[in-house]
Design a protein around this motif. Structure first.
Motif, PDB file in Angstrom:
ATOM      1  N   THR B  60       0.846  -1.202   0.000  1.00  0.00           N
ATOM      2  CA  THR B  60       0.000   0.000   0.000  1.00  0.00           C
ATOM      3  C   THR B  60       0.884   1.257   0.000  1.00  0.00           C
ATOM      4  O   THR B  60       0.538   2.266  -0.603  1.00  0.00           O
ATOM      5  CB  THR B  60      -0.958   0.034   1.221  1.00  0.00           C
ATOM      6  OG1 THR B  60      -0.203   0.134   2.426  1.00  0.00           O
ATOM      7  CG2 THR B  60      -1.831  -1.204   1.280  1.00  0.00           C
ATOM      8  N   ALA B  61       2.039   1.152   0.672  1.00  0.00           N
ATOM      9  CA  ALA B  61       2.958   2.297   0.706  1.00  0.00           C
ATOM     10  C   ALA B  61       3.476   2.606  -0.701  1.00  0.00           C
ATOM     11  O   ALA B  61       3.475   3.758  -1.148  1.00  0.00           O
ATOM     12  CB  ALA B  61       4.129   1.998   1.649  1.00  0.00           C
ATOM     13  N   MET B  62       3.922   1.557  -1.411  1.00  0.00           N
ATOM     14  CA  MET B  62       4.481   1.751  -2.759  1.00  0.00           C
ATOM     15  C   MET B  62       3.423   2.346  -3.694  1.00  0.00           C
ATOM     16  O   MET B  62       3.700   3.253  -4.476  1.00  0.00           O
ATOM     17  CB  MET B  62       4.955   0.392  -3.305  1.00  0.00           C
ATOM     18  CG  MET B  62       5.561   0.428  -4.683  1.00  0.00           C
ATOM     19  SD  MET B  62       7.340   0.794  -4.721  1.00  0.00           S
ATOM     20  CE  MET B  62       8.048  -0.648  -3.975  1.00  0.00           C
ATOM     21  N   GLU B  63       2.206   1.845  -3.598  1.00  0.00           N
ATOM     22  CA  GLU B  63       1.140   2.329  -4.484  1.00  0.00           C
ATOM     23  C   GLU B  63       0.790   3.786  -4.175  1.00  0.00           C
ATOM     24  O   GLU B  63       0.552   4.583  -5.096  1.00  0.00           O
ATOM     25  CB  GLU B  63      -0.091   1.416  -4.345  1.00  0.00           C
ATOM     26  CG  GLU B  63       0.168   0.026  -4.945  1.00  0.00           C
ATOM     27  CD  GLU B  63      -0.669  -1.085  -4.337  1.00  0.00           C
ATOM     28  OE1 GLU B  63      -0.608  -2.221  -4.844  1.00  0.00           O
ATOM     29  OE2 GLU B  63      -1.378  -0.825  -3.348  1.00  0.00           O
ATOM     30  N   SER B  64       0.797   4.124  -2.885  1.00  0.00           N
ATOM     31  CA  SER B  64       0.499   5.520  -2.525  1.00  0.00           C
ATOM     32  C   SER B  64       1.594   6.449  -3.039  1.00  0.00           C
ATOM     33  O   SER B  64       1.315   7.548  -3.525  1.00  0.00           O
ATOM     34  CB  SER B  64       0.374   5.658  -1.005  1.00  0.00           C
ATOM     35  OG  SER B  64      -0.638   4.819  -0.527  1.00  0.00           O
ATOM     36  N   ALA B  65       2.843   5.988  -2.918  1.00  0.00           N
ATOM     37  CA  ALA B  65       3.957   6.805  -3.421  1.00  0.00           C
ATOM     38  C   ALA B  65       3.831   6.992  -4.930  1.00  0.00           C
ATOM     39  O   ALA B  65       4.093   8.081  -5.459  1.00  0.00           O
ATOM     40  CB  ALA B  65       5.289   6.138  -3.079  1.00  0.00           C
ATOM     41  N   LEU B  66       3.400   5.934  -5.615  1.00  0.00           N
ATOM     42  CA  LEU B  66       3.228   6.035  -7.069  1.00  0.00           C
ATOM     43  C   LEU B  66       2.084   6.999  -7.393  1.00  0.00           C
ATOM     44  O   LEU B  66       2.165   7.776  -8.359  1.00  0.00           O
ATOM     45  CB  LEU B  66       2.962   4.640  -7.670  1.00  0.00           C
ATOM     46  CG  LEU B  66       2.929   4.559  -9.185  1.00  0.00           C
ATOM     47  CD1 LEU B  66       4.284   4.926  -9.803  1.00  0.00           C
ATOM     48  CD2 LEU B  66       2.513   3.162  -9.664  1.00  0.00           C
TER      49      LEU B  66
END
Lengths: 195, 536
Positions: B60-66
């Protein structure tokens, strides 16, 4: 000038505060430094160590090579022996005598002390007692730092300002208490050496 | 410009703030935790409105950063090496979509597994995803490479990986900051289909990524991050990557070595610089923390024209963290014998803190399970994994975040009854909920104990996404209300707790037992802070 120090103890005993105090003092003296800490799983009551290197030229490795440490500074006696392979032949071992026993097979304390006494340059002090007598049981780490301070090429006053910076946000009383314990540790070490 | 005394992690955090980052996303994991914590505690970051709340997990962190990058702003996502496995899906695909605002994926590897279940080398993920990887060797470089990383990311419209290892994460040194950059304004991607990976569009995007490879390589040769340092002794050329450079330098200074040296801080490998050092020397010695990635690349599959030494030919150990002594040995430097550790020194493994709630959970569970025999407790990643050690010897597995519930399910499917899962609250919301849904849908007979200490304990007490929500989450996933049980893991309720566990072990279907008591460390810290406030 280069001094390589291994700090040892058990997770939760406050070796990172010792490292921070030396680090602050070293910065006050405009020295270069590198300090490798242990975070994570070992902090839960396991054996912990920190490598601290201060120098008047830039420091390369974050880790002290085996056989190169000038000083082992330990808040726990058995832990001081765990890092002997790092101590150079003329290096110093400064340790607390108060054992931290959280394992079933903790060795006989007298045997630990006699192993420590085999090292030519050593200082053994009861840092916990010094701290309690000064009125702050939690500050034994500053007593050990005081005991080793004359072996570290940083002036007494720079140590004081380093400690001040670290405890400043906890109030002037805490600063004074820790400075007092530091000085008492320093005196205990010189008493030990002239015994 | 300011001078700081920084952990590697803190240098990265301050650099990201200075480089105009608008948000950092992460789930705690040693040795990466302090990056996000630094931003959370930074007054400057708060004033600049930089997002820094914890995410439920690394994916979820990676997707939010993207998503933040999609909106044109700079973002960073941080995790430990195994966290990248959780985030691998968005990570691989972010390489295909490319970015809009600059995006750095910071991954902290843990060679020697100081606080991890494996020592995988994230540089392979960078290579796998075909994106540039930066690997600093000290705190100042960590700071500088974050600035460069955002520039690189925006120049080539690609996510950039910043790879560090434990020693750099948790080693402190002086760092000088640079001029601060403003955050990007909100700005949609020029091509609004850039992030739509429908097969037809993804094929095009993939070709763009492939075409970028030669640019990435040229950048590695010319950026100045990979440095060739000449030397007179041409018998051996040293290629030192990231932190390994420091260990070489230590030996170089104390033994007056003068080998030609290629210092690597940026990948893909700089082809021209490598050809230069290889052609000028008789053999190459590769010093790299982690797996033999560079060594393998240079050896090639069959015949390499170069003689290459490293972790594969035994010059260095195949596993574990490097150190100055190992490198001295690889360089053929003879060192005196070191004093031995006296035999009386016993091992002191980590253990539960005095008064830890997990220990009371295990004492009760062990007694409840005594009648069934050993070998049926699947556990997970966190402080409670220490239940594996004596005197508890209470668990039989620790594999990855969330695996306790799903492994218990598989074992129950196979006929191992009762099967028990022990998972922490934060790990449950990280990756346990979906597995619990599987068990609910099939009415699998498992007993899930959520040992809820209301924090992310092992990494130092970060906020847990589960706090105050466990009952609702379990009910929402469809666990029967009568089989969501609560117990208070305290010695005085020991017998009562055994009784509750026993009842649920007999239940045919999914049981969840929530054992709730606050972490002794966070409770202590809170207490000290409160009394400190009162004194003031």
């Amino acid at each position: 000038m280069k001094t390589d120090i291994i700090l040892s103890g058990v997770g939760g005993q406050g070796i990172l505060s010792i490292a921070a105090a030396i680090g602050m003092a070293a910065l006050e003296d405009n020295l270069f430094l590198k300090q490798a800490e242990v975070h994570g799983m070992s902090q839960r009551g396991g054996a912990v160590q920190s490598h601290l290197r201060i120098s008047d030229t830039e420091v390369a490795s974050d880790l002290i090579p085996k056989g190169k440490a000038d000083l082992i500074l330990s808040v726990e006696p058995m832990e001081s022996l765990r890092y002997l392979p790092w101590l150079n032949p003329s290096g110093w071992l400064v340790s607390n005598t108060e054992a931290f026993i959280n394992i079933d097979n903790y060795p006989d304390k007298e045997e630990i002390y006699s192993e420590i006494r085999k090292i030519k340059n050593h200082i053994l002090i009861d840092a916990d007692r010094i701290a309690v007598e000064a009125g702050s049981a939690r500050s034994s780490n500053m007593a050990i730092l005081g005991a080793a301070s004359s072996l570290i090429p940083i002036s007494h006053e720079k140590f004081h300002s380093g400690i001040r910076k670290i405890f400043e946000r906890k109030g002037e009383d805490m600063v004074k208490l820790n400075l007092m314990v530091f000085d008492a540790g320093r005196k205990a070490a010189s008493d030990y050496l002239s015994r | 410009m300011q001078k700081y005394l920084f952990l590697g992690d803190e240098a990265i955090a301050q650099a990201a703030i200075d480089a105009g980052m608008s948000g950092i996303y992460a789930y705690p994991g040693t040795p990466s935790t302090e990056i996000t914590e630094y931003v959370q505690n930074s007054k400057e970051a708060a004033e600049k409105g930089i997002h820094s709340e914890w995410s439920a997990n690394e994916k979820t962190a990676m997707e939010s950063a993207l998503g933040m990058s999609y909106a044109g702003k700079r973002s960073m996502v941080c995790m430990k090496h195994v966290g990248l496995n959780v985030a691998a899906d968005p990570f691989m695909n972010a390489a295909i979509t490319g970015i809009n605002g600059g995006m750095i994926v910071t991954v902290a590897d843990d060679p020697s597994m100081h606080s991890s279940q494996n020592e995988q080398d994230s540089r392979y993920y960078g290579k796998f995803a075909l994106i540039p990887v930066l690997e600093p060797s000290n705190q100042q470089e960590a700071y500088d490479l974050v600035h460069y990383g955002f520039e690189l990311s925006e120049k080539f419209k690609t996510p950039v990986m910043l790879r560090i290892t434990t020693r750099l994460s948790h080693s402190r040194s002086g760092v000088e900051s640079r001029e601060k950059r403003k955050q990007n304004p909100l700005a949609l991607p020029v091509d609004l289909s850039q992030f739509i990976l429908l097969p037809s569009l993804a094929r095009e995007r993939y070709k763009i990524l492939l075409r970028s490879q030669s640019d990435f390589e040229a950048e590695s040769d010319s950026s100045g991050n990979n440095k060739y340092i000449p030397g007179k002794n041409r018998k051996t050329g040293i290629i030192a990557c990231g932190l390994a450079y420091n260990y070489y330098l230590e030996n170089k200074i104390s033994n007056h070595l003068d080998y030609p040296l290629l210092k690597i801080n940026q990948y893909p490998l700089p082809r021209k610089l490598i050809e230069k050092i290889a052609s000028e020397t008789d053999e190459l010695l590769i010093l790299e923390e982690g797996y033999p990635l560079v060594e393998e690349s240079l050896k090639g599959f069959f015949n390499s024209p170069y003689k290459v030494k490293g972790r594969l030919d035994g010059s260095l150990p195949r596993d574990g963290e490097l150190n100055p002594n190992l490198i001295a040995k690889a360089l053929g430097i003879k060192e005196a014998d070191f004093p031995a550790v006296p035999e009386l020194v016993s091992a002191r493994p980590p253990a539960f803190c005095k008064g830890c709630s997990h220990s009371d959970v295990y004492l009760a569970l062990n007694e409840a399970l005594a009648q069934y025999g050993k070998g049926r407790v699947f556990s997970d990643i966190g402080c409670y994994t220490l239940g594996a050690l004596a005197p508890y010897n209470a668990i039989n597995s620790c594999v990855d975040m969330g695996a306790s519930i799903t492994m218990a399910k598989g074992a129950a499917d196979a006929g191992l009854l009762p099967a028990v899962a022990v998972i922490g609250d934060s790990t449950f919301t990280h990756s346990g909920m979906t597995g619990l849904l599987d068990a609910v849908l099939e009415e699998t007979s498992i007993t899930v104990i959520i040992s809820d200490n209301s924090t992310t304990g092992m990494t130092g007490g970060q906020k847990s996404s589960a706090t105050g929500r466990l009952r609702q989450i379990c009910e929402g996933l469809g666990v029967e209300k009568d089989h969501i049980r609560f117990l208070n893991p305290l010695r005085k309720y020991h017998l009562e707790n055994i009784g509750i566990i026993n009842e649920e072990l007999l239940h045919q279907g999914v049981s969840v037992i929530i054992a709730e008591r606050e972490c002794i460390q966070t409770a202590g810290k809170r207490h000290r802070n409160l009394s400190g406030l009162k004194q003031k």
